[in-house]
Design a protein around this motif. Structure first.
Motif, PDB file in Angstrom:
ATOM      1  N   ILE A 193      11.288  -4.344   2.812  1.00 26.20           N
ATOM      2  CA  ILE A 193      12.011  -5.598   3.028  1.00 26.20           C
ATOM      3  C   ILE A 193      11.455  -6.247   4.285  1.00 26.20           C
ATOM      4  N   LEU A 194      10.899  -7.435   4.125  1.00 28.36           N
ATOM      5  CA  LEU A 194      10.249  -8.128   5.237  1.00 28.36           C
ATOM      6  C   LEU A 194      11.003  -9.419   5.535  1.00 28.36           C
ATOM      7  N   ASP A 195      11.574  -9.496   6.712  1.00 27.27           N
ATOM      8  CA  ASP A 195      12.239 -10.718   7.164  1.00 27.27           C
ATOM      9  C   ASP A 195      11.200 -11.580   7.882  1.00 27.27           C
ATOM     10  N   LEU A 196      10.764 -12.636   7.199  1.00 27.34           N
ATOM     11  CA  LEU A 196       9.675 -13.466   7.700  1.00 27.34           C
ATOM     12  C   LEU A 196      10.167 -14.894   7.926  1.00 27.34           C
ATOM     13  N   ASP A 197       9.883 -15.436   9.089  1.00 31.97           N
ATOM     14  CA  ASP A 197      10.425 -16.748   9.452  1.00 31.97           C
ATOM     15  C   ASP A 197       9.878 -17.862   8.567  1.00 31.97           C
ATOM     16  N   GLY A 198       8.568 -17.917   8.399  1.00 28.79           N
ATOM     17  CA  GLY A 198       7.983 -18.987   7.588  1.00 28.79           C
ATOM     18  C   GLY A 198       8.287 -18.826   6.123  1.00 28.79           C
ATOM     19  N   ALA A 199       7.977 -17.652   5.576  1.00 27.46           N
ATOM     20  CA  ALA A 199       8.209 -17.399   4.152  1.00 27.46           C
ATOM     21  C   ALA A 199       9.685 -17.375   3.804  1.00 27.46           C
ATOM     22  N   GLY A 200      10.528 -17.079   4.771  1.00 26.44           N
ATOM     23  CA  GLY A 200      11.961 -16.974   4.491  1.00 26.44           C
ATOM     24  C   GLY A 200      12.660 -18.307   4.371  1.00 26.44           C
ATOM     25  N   HIS A 201      12.005 -19.386   4.803  1.00 26.66           N
ATOM     26  CA  HIS A 201      12.665 -20.700   4.785  1.00 26.66           C
ATOM     27  C   HIS A 201      12.172 -21.534   3.609  1.00 26.66           C
TER      28      HIS A 201
ATOM     29  N   ARG B 277       0.826  -1.203   0.000  1.00 26.79           N
ATOM     30  CA  ARG B 277       0.000   0.000   0.000  1.00 26.79           C
ATOM     31  C   ARG B 277       0.864   1.258   0.000  1.00 26.79           C
ATOM     32  N   SER B 278       2.061   1.134   0.568  1.00 29.20           N
ATOM     33  CA  SER B 278       2.935   2.304   0.664  1.00 29.20           C
ATOM     34  C   SER B 278       4.255   2.128  -0.081  1.00 29.20           C
ATOM     35  N   HIS B 279       4.472   0.972  -0.696  1.00 31.04           N
ATOM     36  CA  HIS B 279       5.698   0.707  -1.459  1.00 31.04           C
ATOM     37  C   HIS B 279       5.332   0.095  -2.801  1.00 31.04           C
ATOM     38  N   ASP B 280       6.136   0.390  -3.799  1.00 34.71           N
ATOM     39  CA  ASP B 280       5.923  -0.205  -5.118  1.00 34.71           C
ATOM     40  C   ASP B 280       6.476  -1.618  -5.225  1.00 34.71           C
ATOM     41  N   VAL B 281       7.431  -1.954  -4.365  1.00 31.65           N
ATOM     42  CA  VAL B 281       8.072  -3.275  -4.381  1.00 31.65           C
ATOM     43  C   VAL B 281       8.233  -3.766  -2.952  1.00 31.65           C
ATOM     44  N   ALA B 282       7.978  -5.045  -2.744  1.00 31.34           N
ATOM     45  CA  ALA B 282       8.231  -5.680  -1.449  1.00 31.34           C
ATOM     46  C   ALA B 282       9.083  -6.920  -1.683  1.00 31.34           C
ATOM     47  N   LEU B 283      10.064  -7.130  -0.829  1.00 35.90           N
ATOM     48  CA  LEU B 283      10.977  -8.262  -0.955  1.00 35.90           C
ATOM     49  C   LEU B 283      11.014  -9.048   0.347  1.00 35.90           C
ATOM     50  N   VAL B 284      10.846 -10.364   0.233  1.00 39.35           N
ATOM     51  CA  VAL B 284      11.053 -11.265   1.372  1.00 39.35           C
ATOM     52  C   VAL B 284      12.286 -12.091   1.061  1.00 39.35           C
TER      53      VAL B 284
ATOM     54  N   GLY C 250      18.582 -15.633  -1.808  1.00 33.22           N
ATOM     55  CA  GLY C 250      17.502 -15.638  -2.775  1.00 33.22           C
ATOM     56  C   GLY C 250      16.351 -14.751  -2.353  1.00 33.22           C
ATOM     57  N   THR C 251      15.335 -14.694  -3.204  1.00 31.39           N
ATOM     58  CA  THR C 251      14.101 -13.949  -2.914  1.00 31.39           C
ATOM     59  C   THR C 251      12.969 -14.961  -2.815  1.00 31.39           C
ATOM     60  N   ASN C 252      12.308 -15.017  -1.675  1.00 29.90           N
ATOM     61  CA  ASN C 252      11.232 -15.992  -1.510  1.00 29.90           C
ATOM     62  C   ASN C 252       9.852 -15.419  -1.829  1.00 29.90           C
ATOM     63  N   ILE C 253       9.695 -14.106  -1.756  1.00 29.76           N
ATOM     64  CA  ILE C 253       8.504 -13.449  -2.284  1.00 29.76           C
ATOM     65  C   ILE C 253       8.926 -12.129  -2.905  1.00 29.76           C
ATOM     66  N   LEU C 254       8.482 -11.902  -4.125  1.00 25.85           N
ATOM     67  CA  LEU C 254       8.633 -10.613  -4.785  1.00 25.85           C
ATOM     68  C   LEU C 254       7.244 -10.015  -4.917  1.00 25.85           C
ATOM     69  N   GLY C 255       7.006  -8.913  -4.239  1.00 26.46           N
ATOM     70  CA  GLY C 255       5.720  -8.244  -4.311  1.00 26.46           C
ATOM     71  C   GLY C 255       5.814  -7.003  -5.185  1.00 26.46           C
ATOM     72  N   LEU C 256       4.874  -6.853  -6.099  1.00 23.88           N
ATOM     73  CA  LEU C 256       4.874  -5.720  -7.028  1.00 23.88           C
ATOM     74  C   LEU C 256       3.514  -5.031  -6.977  1.00 23.88           C
TER      75      LEU C 256
END
Length: 228
Positions: free
Chosen positions: A175-183, A124-131, A138-144
């Motif tokens: 940039i979101l450091d997420l335990d579940g999505a990050g593994h 909602r406030s960023h054009d790109v999100a990275l997990v 690596g990148t486990n989620i790329l949000g656009l």
């Protein structure tokens, strides 16, 4: 397609998870991939902020699982790798001026609905999100956020490439450091990670049944990595 959509590219099962071959045979790897994909799809279906899921694949069995889960299927006609599969998924969805696209692999079974909601919220406030992946760069989620301003660049060290692409476009990504999505589960040592939380029920069940509890193959693999 308007709204918020997830895109999950999936290789043919016979090509999946080759780096686990030292500890899992071909059938075990197929079983694990099916479980991980089912866990990811189940999680995405529980996210009320998502309007739909697209699975991009050329594999018949994966296609069947995707349809059973209620996901939309896009045939991976070119079979030219993850980034090309993502482009096909984005093309199927079409260009939109609102909503977002979440691109993720099928090997993050410990993903939770709350984590997906957090990524959507960040857009909602960023054009790109990275997990970022917790282990390998690596990148486990790329949000656009639509319309997308950078392209997918999955592969080795993809987090750095996505970060550089965002900065080149004058974007400050979330940039979101997420335990579940990050593994993710990609190499033998990943099989021994004990992730907390609610995700990955099918994957946990499969791992408990497989013969990956023997530390010898992993020790051999780690020695080979150190020597290479």
């Amino acid at each position: 397609m308007s709204g918020n959509w997830a895109i999950v590219p999936v290789k043919r099962l016979e090509h999946a998870k080759s780096r686990l071959a030292l500890v899992l045979d071909a059938q075990e790897r197929r079983q694990l991939v099916r479980a991980m994909l089912s866990d990811v799809l189940d999680t995405l279906l529980r996210v009320s902020q998502l309007d739909g899921i697209v699975v991009v694949t050329s594999d018949g069995e994966v296609s069947r699982l995707a349809r059973q889960a209620g996901a939309h299927l896009v045939p991976d006609i070119r079979e030219a790798g993850t980034n090309e599969a993502v482009r096909q998924g984005l093309a199927w969805l079409g260009s939109q001026q609102n909503g977002c696209r979440l691109i993720m692999p099928a090997d993050i079974p410990f993903l939770t609905p709350g984590e997906v909601a957090n990524v959507i919220s960040s857009l909602r406030s960023h054009d790109v999100a990275l997990v970022p992946a917790l282990r390998d760069g690596g990148t486990n989620i790329l949000g656009l956020r639509c319309p997308a301003r950078i392209e997918a660049a999955f592969g080795e060290e993809s987090f750095a490439r996505h970060l550089a692409a965002a900065r080149a476009a004058a974007i400050t990504p979330a940039i979101l450091d997420l335990d579940g999505a990050g593994h993710d589960i990609d190499v033998p040592t990943d099989l021994f990670h004990s992730s907390g939380g609610e995700g990955g029920a099918r994957t946990r069940a499969v791992l408990s049944q497989l013969s990956c509890g023997n530390p010898v193959p992993v020790a051999v693999w780690m020695n080979e990595e150190l020597e290479s």
